[in-house]
Design a protein around this motif. Structure first.
Motif, PDB file in Angstrom:
ATOM      1  N   GLN A  61       0.828  -1.195   0.000  1.00 30.10           N
ATOM      2  CA  GLN A  61       0.000   0.000   0.000  1.00 30.10           C
ATOM      3  C   GLN A  61       0.865   1.248   0.000  1.00 30.10           C
ATOM      4  O   GLN A  61       1.880   1.323   0.699  1.00 30.10           O
ATOM      5  N   GLN A  97      -2.590   8.227   0.416  1.00 31.02           N
ATOM      6  CA  GLN A  97      -3.641   7.863  -0.528  1.00 31.02           C
ATOM      7  C   GLN A  97      -4.576   9.041  -0.768  1.00 31.02           C
ATOM      8  O   GLN A  97      -4.887   9.796   0.142  1.00 31.02           O
ATOM      9  N   LYS A 140     -16.240   4.571  -7.631  1.00 34.72           N
ATOM     10  CA  LYS A 140     -17.344   4.201  -6.730  1.00 34.72           C
ATOM     11  C   LYS A 140     -18.514   5.140  -7.005  1.00 34.72           C
ATOM     12  O   LYS A 140     -18.308   6.331  -7.240  1.00 34.72           O
ATOM     13  N   LEU A 182     -17.736  11.584   3.162  1.00 37.43           N
ATOM     14  CA  LEU A 182     -17.953  10.634   4.260  1.00 37.43           C
ATOM     15  C   LEU A 182     -17.772   9.186   3.820  1.00 37.43           C
ATOM     16  O   LEU A 182     -17.685   8.299   4.650  1.00 37.43           O
ATOM     17  N   HIS A 183     -17.731   8.953   2.522  1.00 40.73           N
ATOM     18  CA  HIS A 183     -17.465   7.599   2.026  1.00 40.73           C
ATOM     19  C   HIS A 183     -16.002   7.412   1.628  1.00 40.73           C
ATOM     20  O   HIS A 183     -15.642   6.372   1.102  1.00 40.73           O
ATOM     21  N   SER A 184     -15.187   8.405   1.882  1.00 40.30           N
ATOM     22  CA  SER A 184     -13.793   8.335   1.421  1.00 40.30           C
ATOM     23  C   SER A 184     -12.882   7.772   2.509  1.00 40.30           C
ATOM     24  O   SER A 184     -13.206   7.813   3.693  1.00 40.30           O
ATOM     25  N   SER A 185     -11.717   7.251   2.053  1.00 43.37           N
ATOM     26  CA  SER A 185     -10.726   6.765   3.032  1.00 43.37           C
ATOM     27  C   SER A 185      -9.368   7.428   2.852  1.00 43.37           C
ATOM     28  O   SER A 185      -8.437   7.099   3.577  1.00 43.37           O
ATOM     29  N   ASP A 207      -8.601  13.764   7.110  1.00 45.09           N
ATOM     30  CA  ASP A 207      -9.183  13.817   8.465  1.00 45.09           C
ATOM     31  C   ASP A 207     -10.024  15.067   8.648  1.00 45.09           C
ATOM     32  O   ASP A 207     -11.117  15.027   9.221  1.00 45.09           O
ATOM     33  N   ALA A 233     -18.784  15.335   8.777  1.00 43.48           N
ATOM     34  CA  ALA A 233     -19.578  14.673   9.817  1.00 43.48           C
ATOM     35  C   ALA A 233     -20.447  15.665  10.584  1.00 43.48           C
ATOM     36  O   ALA A 233     -21.506  15.296  11.088  1.00 43.48           O
ATOM     37  N   ILE A 292      -4.646  -1.919   6.858  1.00 43.80           N
ATOM     38  CA  ILE A 292      -4.731  -1.697   5.405  1.00 43.80           C
ATOM     39  C   ILE A 292      -6.012  -0.913   5.095  1.00 43.80           C
ATOM     40  O   ILE A 292      -7.069  -1.184   5.660  1.00 43.80           O
ATOM     41  N   ARG A 293      -5.895   0.016   4.179  1.00 44.20           N
ATOM     42  CA  ARG A 293      -7.075   0.774   3.770  1.00 44.20           C
ATOM     43  C   ARG A 293      -7.516   0.340   2.383  1.00 44.20           C
ATOM     44  O   ARG A 293      -6.721  -0.114   1.584  1.00 44.20           O
ATOM     45  N   MET A 294      -8.795   0.503   2.104  1.00 46.22           N
ATOM     46  CA  MET A 294      -9.365   0.170   0.785  1.00 46.22           C
ATOM     47  C   MET A 294      -8.985  -1.254   0.380  1.00 46.22           C
ATOM     48  O   MET A 294      -8.485  -1.490  -0.709  1.00 46.22           O
ATOM     49  N   GLU A 302      -9.445   9.828  17.199  1.00 44.23           N
ATOM     50  CA  GLU A 302     -10.707  10.354  16.683  1.00 44.23           C
ATOM     51  C   GLU A 302     -10.866  10.089  15.200  1.00 44.23           C
ATOM     52  O   GLU A 302     -11.951   9.860  14.701  1.00 44.23           O
ATOM     53  N   ARG A 303      -9.760  10.150  14.500  1.00 43.88           N
ATOM     54  CA  ARG A 303      -9.821  10.054  13.042  1.00 43.88           C
ATOM     55  C   ARG A 303      -9.677   8.615  12.532  1.00 43.88           C
ATOM     56  O   ARG A 303      -9.724   8.379  11.344  1.00 43.88           O
ATOM     57  N   LEU A 305     -10.296   5.235  11.068  1.00 42.85           N
ATOM     58  CA  LEU A 305     -11.378   4.779  10.191  1.00 42.85           C
ATOM     59  C   LEU A 305     -11.599   3.282  10.354  1.00 42.85           C
ATOM     60  O   LEU A 305     -10.658   2.497  10.294  1.00 42.85           O
ATOM     61  N   LYS A 318     -18.416   1.338   3.726  1.00 39.34           N
ATOM     62  CA  LYS A 318     -18.335   2.770   4.011  1.00 39.34           C
ATOM     63  C   LYS A 318     -17.517   2.959   5.293  1.00 39.34           C
ATOM     64  O   LYS A 318     -17.924   2.504   6.351  1.00 39.34           O
ATOM     65  N   PRO A 319     -16.378   3.617   5.182  1.00 44.84           N
ATOM     66  CA  PRO A 319     -15.571   3.814   6.384  1.00 44.84           C
ATOM     67  C   PRO A 319     -16.207   4.878   7.279  1.00 44.84           C
ATOM     68  O   PRO A 319     -16.800   5.830   6.780  1.00 44.84           O
ATOM     69  N   ASN A 364     -14.731   9.797  15.218  1.00 42.92           N
ATOM     70  CA  ASN A 364     -15.336  11.119  15.359  1.00 42.92           C
ATOM     71  C   ASN A 364     -16.777  11.101  14.854  1.00 42.92           C
ATOM     72  O   ASN A 364     -17.690  11.625  15.501  1.00 42.92           O
ATOM     73  N   GLU A 365     -16.959  10.479  13.698  1.00 39.49           N
ATOM     74  CA  GLU A 365     -18.295  10.404  13.111  1.00 39.49           C
ATOM     75  C   GLU A 365     -19.228   9.576  14.010  1.00 39.49           C
ATOM     76  O   GLU A 365     -20.385   9.954  14.231  1.00 39.49           O
ATOM     77  N   THR A 395     -10.163  -0.242   6.252  1.00 35.95           N
ATOM     78  CA  THR A 395     -11.369   0.032   5.453  1.00 35.95           C
ATOM     79  C   THR A 395     -11.415  -0.903   4.247  1.00 35.95           C
ATOM     80  O   THR A 395     -10.398  -1.480   3.869  1.00 35.95           O
ATOM     81  N   ALA A 420     -12.992  -1.802   0.203  1.00 33.69           N
ATOM     82  CA  ALA A 420     -13.620  -1.342  -1.039  1.00 33.69           C
ATOM     83  C   ALA A 420     -15.047  -1.906  -1.070  1.00 33.69           C
ATOM     84  O   ALA A 420     -15.250  -3.084  -0.728  1.00 33.69           O
ATOM     85  N   PRO A 421     -16.019  -1.118  -1.477  1.00 33.20           N
ATOM     86  CA  PRO A 421     -17.413  -1.577  -1.446  1.00 33.20           C
ATOM     87  C   PRO A 421     -17.652  -2.866  -2.246  1.00 33.20           C
ATOM     88  O   PRO A 421     -18.508  -3.668  -1.881  1.00 33.20           O
ATOM     89  N   GLU A 422     -16.868  -3.076  -3.304  1.00 31.80           N
ATOM     90  CA  GLU A 422     -17.106  -4.272  -4.134  1.00 31.80           C
ATOM     91  C   GLU A 422     -16.705  -5.573  -3.423  1.00 31.80           C
ATOM     92  O   GLU A 422     -17.004  -6.665  -3.894  1.00 31.80           O
TER      93      GLU A 422
END
Lengths: 340, 315
Positions: free
Chosen positions: A2, A6, A72, A91-94, A173, A180, B133-135, B208-209, B211, B245-246, B250-251, B279, B281-283
């Motif tokens: 990774q 990103q 997406k 809000l759907h992003s990473s 962030d 949010a 790992i993300r995504m 807080e951040r 994911l 959906k991450p 905080n959220e 997080t 990937a949605p697929e």
């Protein structure tokens, strides 16, 4: 392996079926550039938010999502507006960085790199695109837009309003925390300013090609501008409250001084006023007038604070800027190898 | 554990061995009994989790006797069991892995020369296997950073080598939250709501951040049930039970504050290992998995907690 840093992109979609395939191609080029020439930067996802589009954008995006797995698509239940759609996408992003850009190719995906570089150079959290020439080549339109922004900026005391642009790169962030807390009428960029003051601009070409080719312009009317301004103002604290407060304090102060003067005049028999009773009346008027303005200003300030609190203005927020140097080095390496 | 019969699309009835009555195991049990009330009559059998040979063999003999009495052609094994949590030490996970391998060996012996199609469903951990790992968009992009992740991955690999099984469904599940209070273990969201109601400080391991991807135990239960009833395939399959959906802590905090109507008192413990993003990937989401909206569930959970409505623990 990774990438360390990103990037996500977010694009609200309303009427973009003509442009979406080219936009996704351009994003793919950026993705390939970053994959090929850097190891630390990657464009991991492009989120398209369908805001009850009036054309066949949904079908176009469905096909694009099949061809490009990093695309997406989110479909909103009805039209909510550009800012709410952007917020949904964020809000759907990473990503560590989130870039927002319009659907109509006015914003060139390659310029995301320029904006990110500027943000990383100055350890800023938001970089707005600043056009290097008049966007619409319409003197009247550009003048009206700029003047309006300056007026609102003066009213609310926010110097960044003139920089606001839907083409922005934000620290992930900060973007997600802001998204949010946003409500349906919150102006996204004003809310971003609650989380950071590190806001910069970077010059890019935002010239609206569609004017030259005779294509439709995206809808912006005077009424739209006024609605926009109202949301900006309602999301901010009005500077006039402070001005009102100042006027109240000054008037109140003057009334106290005048009262003392009148009292001393009476005590020492100084005959400066021709009409008896005038001094008393004017003192009372200024005193209570000043006091009223002061109290009204207090109430309005308090209401404004309550409104901002309800809107989610945070007491504090922590960020991590430790990867900015790495981002900058990666971009500089990319720019040395490739002519962007 | 429970032993009960279910009518699947290919066998009426099929026999189910249901191991685990924790958060997910209990949710699956609740869902099964909601749709099949007669299953409630099944007795819960106290299971032996140790590795002492004699006791282990005794319990499994009685399990196999019950299976043989059902005279079924289809056996479904739900493994929602395990004592080790995310922060478990190597000694604990080692014992659990030994036990799991013993179970598979015992099954191998029992199933020899028997014509029973056996389908195994294991609740694995997406967070443990892809930590940091993300995504995540590739099941093979594995990152094992703690004993818990290594345990789950080793269990999956053991199942891959278990040739006596007709099919193996590996459910890699992201961060679970629940309406229920099972075994006294509350997930993050339940803790935040409960402490929010009583004005207590919540200790958060993460930033807080940070994911994460949150899924409801009831949604998991429904997906597992559908897989048992409908899905027939051979070989090993990995299903991701993730939202796609991450959500940052905080959220989550803001959603809980909105539902509860008051500010939460939080203390953040910034151990770096707990503050990594995970997080998906949605697929990657399994086709039969249909996650319900997070905010709606938070509000429901708040209502339940106010009424003191925890689902009764059948274990």
């Amino acid at each position: 392996m990774q990438s360390t840093i990103q990037i996500s992109t977010v694009t609200p979609v309303y009427n973009g079926s003509k442009y979406l395939p080219k936009l996704v191609e351009a994003l793919d080029e950026v993705r390939t550039l970053l994959n090929t020439h850097t190891t630390d930067l990657a464009l991991i996802e492009s989120i398209f938010v369908i805001d009850d589009a009036i054309d066949n954008s949904a079908e176009v995006l469905a096909k694009l999502a099949e061809e490009y797995p990093w695309v997406k698509v989110i479909t909103l239940s009805r039209n909510y507006g550009q800012h709410p759609a952007t917020i949904a996408g964020i809000l759907h992003s990473s990503g560590d960085w989130v870039a927002t850009l319009d659907e109509d190719l006015q914003h060139k995906p390659k310029d995301i790199i320029t904006l990110l570089k500027k943000a990383a150079e100055e350890q800023a959290d938001i970089a707005y695109a600043l056009s290097d020439e008049a966007v619409h080549k319409s003197v009247v339109r550009d003048f009206v837009a700029m003047s309006f922004k300056k007026l609102v900026s003066a009213l609310v005391g926010n110097k960044h309003i003139k920089d606001f642009n839907s083409f922005r790169v934000m620290r992930g962030d900060v973007a997600r925390a802001t998204a949010a807390i946003c409500r349906h009428e919150t102006y996204l960029d004003v809310a971003l300013g609650w989380f950071t003051r590190r806001i910069v601009v970077a010059e890019v070409n935002l010239y609206d090609d569609r004017n030259q080719s005779g294509e439709e312009e995206s809808g912006y009317s005077v009424w739209g501008l006024i609605r926009h301004g109202k949301r900006m103002i309602m999301s901010s604290k009005l500077k006039v409250f402070r001005i009102g407060f100042l006027i109240g304090v000054i008037a109140f102060g003057i009334s106290i001084l005048l009262s003392l003067y009148a009292l001393l005049s009476v005590m020492f028999n100084v005959d400066t006023v021709m009409n008896k009773g005038w001094a008393s009346i004017i003192m009372v008027v200024i005193f209570f007038g000043g006091l009223s303005i002061l109290l009204i200003a207090f109430v309005l300030e308090s209401l404004s604070d309550i409104a901002l609190n309800l809107n989610g203005k945070p007491t504090y927020f922590a960020v991590d800027r430790s990867n900015d140097k790495l981002a900058l080095e990666s971009i500089e390496k990319l720019q040395n190898n490739v002519d962007l | 554990m429970w032993i009960y019969n279910l009518n699947t699309e290919t066998c009426k009835p099929a026999t189910v061995l249901h191991f685990g009555s924790g958060l997910i195991g209990h949710a699956i049990w609740k869902y099964v009994t909601k749709l099949n009330p007669e299953v409630k009559q099944s007795k819960q059998i106290p299971y032996y989790w140790g590795n002492e040979e004699k006791r282990f063999n005794q319990i499994w003999e009685s399990i196999f006797q019950s299976v043989e009495q059902q005279n079924t052609k289809e056996l479904h094994i739900i493994w929602a069991a395990g004592k080790a949590g995310f922060s478990a030490k190597t000694e604990d996970t080692k014992e659990e892995l030994i036990h799991f391998r013993k179970v598979l060996n015992t099954l191998d012996v029992f199933l020899k020369e028997k014509e029973i199609a056996t389908h195994f469903y294991i609740m694995s951990s997406a967070g443990g296997i892809h930590e940091g790992i993300r995504m995540i968009n590739n099941p093979d992009n594995v990152s094992l950073k703690r004993p818990y992740g290594e345990l789950k991955y080793a269990q999956e690999n053991s199942l891959r080598e278990a040739k006596m099984l007709t099919s193996v469904s590996i459910f890699r599940i992201s961060s679970v939250y629940s309406h229920s209070n099972v075994s006294g273990r509350l997930g993050l969201i339940s803790v935040l709501i409960k402490n929010g109601i009583s004005n207590k400080v919540s200790n958060i391991f993460g930033a807080e951040r940070t994911l994460r991807d949150y899924v409801l135990d009831d949604d998991i239960a429904k997906c597992v049930y559908l897989n048992i009833i409908k899905v027939r395939r051979k070989g090993v399959h990995i299903e991701y039970l993730v939202d796609g959906k991450p959500s940052s802590l905080n959220e989550i905090r803001l959603m809980v504050e909105k539902a509860v109507g008051r500010k939460l008192y939080l203390q953040y413990s910034l151990q770096k290992s707990n503050a990594t993003d995970i997080t998906f990937a949605p697929e990657m989401q399994s086709p039969l998995f249909n996650p319900s909206p997070l905010y709606t569930n938070i509000k429901l959970l708040y209502q339940n907690l106010l009424k003191g409505n925890f689902s009764s623990h059948y274990g």
